[in-house]
Design an enzyme around this catalytic site. Structure first.
Site, mmCIF file in Angstrom:
data_model
loop_
_atom_site.group_PDB
_atom_site.id
_atom_site.type_symbol
_atom_site.label_atom_id
_atom_site.label_comp_id
_atom_site.label_asym_id
_atom_site.label_seq_id
_atom_site.Cartn_x
_atom_site.Cartn_y
_atom_site.Cartn_z
ATOM 1 N N ARG A 35 34.754 36.713 40.162
ATOM 2 C CA ARG A 35 35.935 35.868 40.075
ATOM 3 C C ARG A 35 35.678 34.585 40.873
ATOM 4 O O ARG A 35 34.655 34.427 41.523
ATOM 5 C CB ARG A 35 37.172 36.592 40.638
ATOM 6 C CG ARG A 35 36.895 37.350 41.921
ATOM 7 C CD ARG A 35 38.088 37.532 42.790
ATOM 8 N NE ARG A 35 38.604 36.280 43.309
ATOM 9 C CZ ARG A 35 38.044 35.596 44.318
ATOM 10 N NH1 ARG A 35 36.943 36.052 44.905
ATOM 11 N NH2 ARG A 35 38.573 34.467 44.726
ATOM 12 N N GLY A 36 36.653 33.665 40.796
ATOM 13 C CA GLY A 36 36.519 32.377 41.455
ATOM 14 C C GLY A 36 35.986 31.353 40.478
ATOM 15 O O GLY A 36 34.951 31.566 39.830
ATOM 16 N N ARG A 73 39.096 34.805 30.770
ATOM 17 C CA ARG A 73 40.179 34.377 31.667
ATOM 18 C C ARG A 73 40.514 32.935 31.297
ATOM 19 O O ARG A 73 39.660 32.047 31.443
ATOM 20 C CB ARG A 73 39.798 34.495 33.140
ATOM 21 C CG ARG A 73 39.525 35.924 33.584
ATOM 22 C CD ARG A 73 39.551 36.061 35.087
ATOM 23 N NE ARG A 73 40.902 35.958 35.613
ATOM 24 C CZ ARG A 73 41.188 35.792 36.913
ATOM 25 N NH1 ARG A 73 40.203 35.690 37.793
ATOM 26 N NH2 ARG A 73 42.435 35.713 37.320
ATOM 27 N N GLN A 187 43.178 39.303 47.702
ATOM 28 C CA GLN A 187 41.871 38.653 47.823
ATOM 29 C C GLN A 187 41.670 38.019 49.195
ATOM 30 O O GLN A 187 40.543 37.921 49.675
ATOM 31 C CB GLN A 187 41.707 37.590 46.726
ATOM 32 C CG GLN A 187 41.599 38.150 45.335
ATOM 33 C CD GLN A 187 42.931 38.074 44.597
ATOM 34 O OE1 GLN A 187 44.002 38.156 45.211
ATOM 35 N NE2 GLN A 187 42.886 37.914 43.285
ATOM 36 N N ASP A 228 41.614 26.477 40.182
ATOM 37 C CA ASP A 228 41.012 27.027 38.969
ATOM 38 C C ASP A 228 41.039 26.029 37.820
ATOM 39 O O ASP A 228 40.222 26.117 36.907
ATOM 40 C CB ASP A 228 41.748 28.315 38.565
ATOM 41 C CG ASP A 228 41.413 29.454 39.503
ATOM 42 O OD1 ASP A 228 40.526 30.253 39.167
ATOM 43 O OD2 ASP A 228 42.020 29.529 40.586
ATOM 44 N N ASN A 238 46.226 27.148 40.890
ATOM 45 C CA ASN A 238 45.475 27.984 41.825
ATOM 46 C C ASN A 238 46.194 29.318 41.946
ATOM 47 O O ASN A 238 47.263 29.528 41.367
ATOM 48 C CB ASN A 238 45.349 27.298 43.188
ATOM 49 C CG ASN A 238 44.329 27.973 44.094
ATOM 50 O OD1 ASN A 238 43.170 28.143 43.711
ATOM 51 N ND2 ASN A 238 44.746 28.380 45.274
ATOM 52 N N LYS A 239 45.608 30.233 42.710
ATOM 53 C CA LYS A 239 46.161 31.571 42.868
ATOM 54 C C LYS A 239 47.650 31.507 43.188
ATOM 55 O O LYS A 239 48.088 30.697 43.988
ATOM 56 C CB LYS A 239 45.411 32.306 43.971
ATOM 57 C CG LYS A 239 45.900 33.719 44.230
ATOM 58 C CD LYS A 239 45.801 34.603 42.994
ATOM 59 C CE LYS A 239 44.387 34.728 42.477
ATOM 60 N NZ LYS A 239 44.280 35.585 41.271
#
Length: 354
Positions: A35-36, A73, A187, A228, A238-239
């Site tokens: 991820r990332g 994703r 995370q 992202d 972003n998250k």
């Protein structure tokens, strides 16, 4: 084959995950084993190379694998960019008559170049970010709040936002790294705390809903997050949980800084409303899940809500550009964040690449 560190098993275990074909990598991406945003781009490129090396039908197999990888994703733009880069190299080699073996080698070479470029970009982002912090907060002793994970686990180098904090730590200018737990998949608690501990950084973990009290107490000097996808107008995906931090930072007059490679800026996404936000399974909220836990919940975890509870679980949220103090990239920082400044940055980056 492609060997990854399975991030779903951290921090309890460091386990290698071996992907022998593109479909296995797609599953690894969807499950967040890898991820990332920057690392997803690298993984996507290697996935195309893997498909090219294994596929008996040449270009058809690679194109099918590329579609599956790019769609694994939807929010992280780097994934599709990495896939496209390796796929383009593969197609060009086939068009030149090099045959399947040479085309597979071309895809692998493209993935390796991307990997190296990301490592170099990470180092430059860290330098630019630290310079910006020193400009905004002279004197050092930075107390930085971060959200989710943006270190070496998301990058070919030492990361994005975390790399800036790490540079401050190495320079003796980091007083405290505040680490949001980052619900529901933790995370921050599982990954950022793991990386901070490995690097000997002074860090403290907090629940996401405790951030407001930290700001109110004057304990936060700056917020550093990754991204992202960054829309053409400067909106930042972003998250989930990043947008509330931006609001808190604005209210408390604290710099809110986004650190991401130029490839995360997507000129084809005009604004924040155009960003597709991935929706994750509800059981990630209604259960506590981990590879080490198997109970009776729908996701194989420990239920923490009544059976049948509906959950709202977006993987990301979008912060408007007016709440972003600066966007730091490997080509420098943009502040204030405007569509014009981002377009100029992207043009400058393309000229450097050429």
């Amino acid at each position: 084959m492609l060997v990854l560190l399975d991030q779903t098993r951290l921090p309890a275990e460091e386990v290698e995950l071996v992907c022998t074909d593109a479909s296995a990598l797609v599953e690894a991406i969807r499950s967040l084993a890898v991820r990332g945003a920057p690392l997803l781009g690298i993984a996507g490129a290697y996935g195309v190379a893997l498909a090219a090396a294994r596929g008996p039908r040449g270009e058809v197999d690679v194109d099918e694998a590329s579609i599956a990888l790019a769609g694994a994703r939807p929010t992280a733009v780097n994934l599709s960019l990495g896939v496209r880069r390796a796929q383009t190299a593969h197609r060009a080699a086939l068009a030149e008559g090099g045959g399947a073996e040479r085309a597979a080698a071309a895809a692998l070479a493209a993935a390796r170049r991307l990997h190296q470029e990301d490592a170099e970009a990470s180092a430059r982002m860290a330098a630019h970010g630290l310079a910006l912090l020193d400009e905004l907060l002279p004197g050092g002793g930075h107390r930085i709040l971060t959200h989710c994970n943006t270190g070496a686990l998301v990058s070919g180098g030492e990361g994005t936002a975390f790399a800036v904090a790490l540079a401050a730590h190495r320079d003796g200018r980091l007083r405290r790294l505040w680490v949001d737990e980052t619900r529901p998949l933790l995370q921050g608690a599982r990954l950022t705390a793991y990386e901070a501990a490995r690097n000997g950084m002074a860090y403290t973990l907090l629940t996401d809903n405790a951030a407001g009290s930290l700001f109110a107490a004057g304990e936060v000097d700056a917020v550093l997050i990754g991204a992202d996808r960054i829309a053409a107008d400067g909106s930042v995906a972003n998250k989930v949980g990043s947008y509330p931090l931006a609001v808190l930072a604005r209210y408390h007059h604290v710099p809110f800084i986004v650190v991401a490679p130029v490839t995360t800026v997507d000129p084809d996404t005009p604004d924040g409303a155009s960003i597709e936000v991935e929706q994750r399974p509800g059981y990630e909220v209604t259960e506590i899940t981990s590879p080490q836990v198997t109970v009776s919940g729908a996701g194989g975890g420990i239920p923490v809500a009544p059976l049948g509870t509906q959950a709202y679980n977006p993987a990301f949220d979008v912060t408007p550009p007016e709440l972003v103090t600066a966007i730091v990239t490997e080509e420098g920082a943009v502040s204030p964040v405007t569509a014009e400044a981002l377009a100029e940055l992207c043009d400058r980056s393309r000229q450097v690449t050429i």
